[in-house]
Design an enzyme around this catalytic site. Structure first.
Site, PDB file in Angstrom:
ATOM      1  CB  SER A   9      -0.833  -0.057   1.393  1.00 49.18           C
ATOM      2  OG  SER A   9      -1.804   0.824   1.790  1.00 49.18           O
ATOM      3  CG  HIS A  34      -4.669  -0.956  -1.691  1.00 51.65           C
ATOM      4  ND1 HIS A  34      -5.381  -2.159  -1.308  1.00 51.65           N
ATOM      5  CD2 HIS A  34      -4.461  -0.296  -0.673  1.00 51.65           C
ATOM      6  CE1 HIS A  34      -6.632  -1.348  -0.921  1.00 51.65           C
ATOM      7  NE2 HIS A  34      -6.001  -0.379  -0.120  1.00 51.65           N
ATOM      8  CG  ASP A  36      -4.930   2.983   1.082  1.00 54.65           C
ATOM      9  OD1 ASP A  36      -6.444   1.947   0.951  1.00 54.65           O
ATOM     10  OD2 ASP A  36      -3.755   2.566   2.321  1.00 54.65           O
ATOM     11  CG  MET A  38      -7.599   7.943   2.667  1.00 55.97           C
ATOM     12  SD  MET A  38      -7.205   8.025   4.202  1.00 55.97           S
ATOM     13  CE  MET A  38      -5.993   6.286   4.462  1.00 55.97           C
ATOM     14  CG  HIS A  67      -9.392   0.891   0.083  1.00 59.07           C
ATOM     15  ND1 HIS A  67      -9.039   0.293   1.502  1.00 59.07           N
ATOM     16  CD2 HIS A  67     -11.271   1.401  -0.276  1.00 59.07           C
ATOM     17  CE1 HIS A  67     -10.070   0.371   2.503  1.00 59.07           C
ATOM     18  NE2 HIS A  67     -10.832   0.799   1.384  1.00 59.07           N
ATOM     19  CG  MET A  69     -10.971   3.925   2.867  1.00 54.91           C
ATOM     20  SD  MET A  69      -9.550   4.183   3.827  1.00 54.91           S
ATOM     21  CE  MET A  69      -8.518   3.819   2.995  1.00 54.91           C
ATOM     22  CG  MET A 138     -11.398  -1.851   5.696  1.00 55.05           C
ATOM     23  SD  MET A 138      -9.435  -1.269   4.636  1.00 55.05           S
ATOM     24  CE  MET A 138      -8.571  -0.692   6.060  1.00 55.05           C
ATOM     25  CG  ASP A 176      -5.892  -2.219   3.842  1.00 55.16           C
ATOM     26  OD1 ASP A 176      -4.337  -2.241   4.616  1.00 55.16           O
ATOM     27  OD2 ASP A 176      -6.282  -1.912   3.266  1.00 55.16           O
TER      28      ASP A 176
END
Length: 238
Positions: A9, A34, A36, A38, A67, A69, A138, A176
């Protein structure tokens, strides 16, 4: 070939040398990268957008696993597909119309992933399993890297693995949060086959050595798991 996948990640990478970090992860033997995303609303942090995803996709041949979020992720899907995402994950908690959102991801030609937080019951994703390629559990509360693994998520993994095995197409079960050499065998035992690793990977010092050591642990687990199944079959008789 092992069924297990390692996905660094980049949340824990050195963003001042991001391209080098991604290439180093690929050279070390990682399977996916990966990312993230956000929004500072769904989670208390603000990270990256499509431009960073595009920059990463341009320097690697690895699967680009995004991903989201974010609140109301549906309107962002086209931007991240265009940026080069191979898989897009959305939270069950963030989607008013989860089924429709997953349909839109698949219709865009990328893998669809449904994500659930530590406090979310697995039953909420069971109805959409026929239309996903990946489930992400998660194992920390989302928003920040470097958190400690939440062991209460393990029964959820086990339950999801049982449901996944009833499906008529392959589904990856990812984890994760707090995944490291100390926790990886436990999550594998409970059904996970893709391991998203941030701090443990990028703070290891030697990425290839780290990946090799993780693969050795997983290979030992696979041998033990196969031997256990064979023993159970033999003891059950004709």
């Amino acid at each position: 070939m092992s069924r297990f996948r390692i996905a660094p990640s980049i949340l824990s990478a050195d963003f001042g040398h991001l391209a080098d970090e991604v290439r180093a992860a690929e050279d070390a033997g990682a399977d996916w990268v990966h990312l993230d995303v956000m929004d500072g609303h769904f989670v208390p942090n603000l990270t990256i957008g499509p431009d960073i995803v595009r920059a990463v996709a341009n320097v690697t041949s690895l699967v680009v696993d995004v991903h989201l979020m974010v609140s109301e992720p549906a309107h962002l899907i086209p931007s991240f597909v265009d940026a080069g995402a191979h898989c897009i994950g959305v939270h069950v908690e963030a989607c008013a119309h989860l089924h429709r959102t997953l349909q839109e991801i698949r219709a865009a030609g990328v893998r669809a992933c449904v994500v659930l937080n530590p406090g979310t019951a697995p039953e909420l994703v069971r109805p959409v399993l026929p239309m996903v390629d990946q489930v992400l559990v998660m194992t920390v509360n989302p928003g920040f890297g470097g958190q400690s693994f939440i062991p209460e998520t393990l029964p959820k993994l086990y339950q999801l693995r049982r449901w996944i095995e009833l499906q008529h197409h392959p589904i990856d079960l990812s984890v994760d949060g707090g995944i490291s050499a100390d926790t990886i065998e436990s999550v594998a035992l409970h059904g996970a086959d893709c391991f998203i690793m941030g701090s443990a990977f990028f703070k290891s010092g030697d990425y290839k050595c780290f990946v090799d050591s993780i693969r050795q642990r997983l290979a030992a687990y696979e041998r033990h798991d196969a031997a256990t199944r064979e023993s159970q079959i033999s003891s059950s008789g004709p």
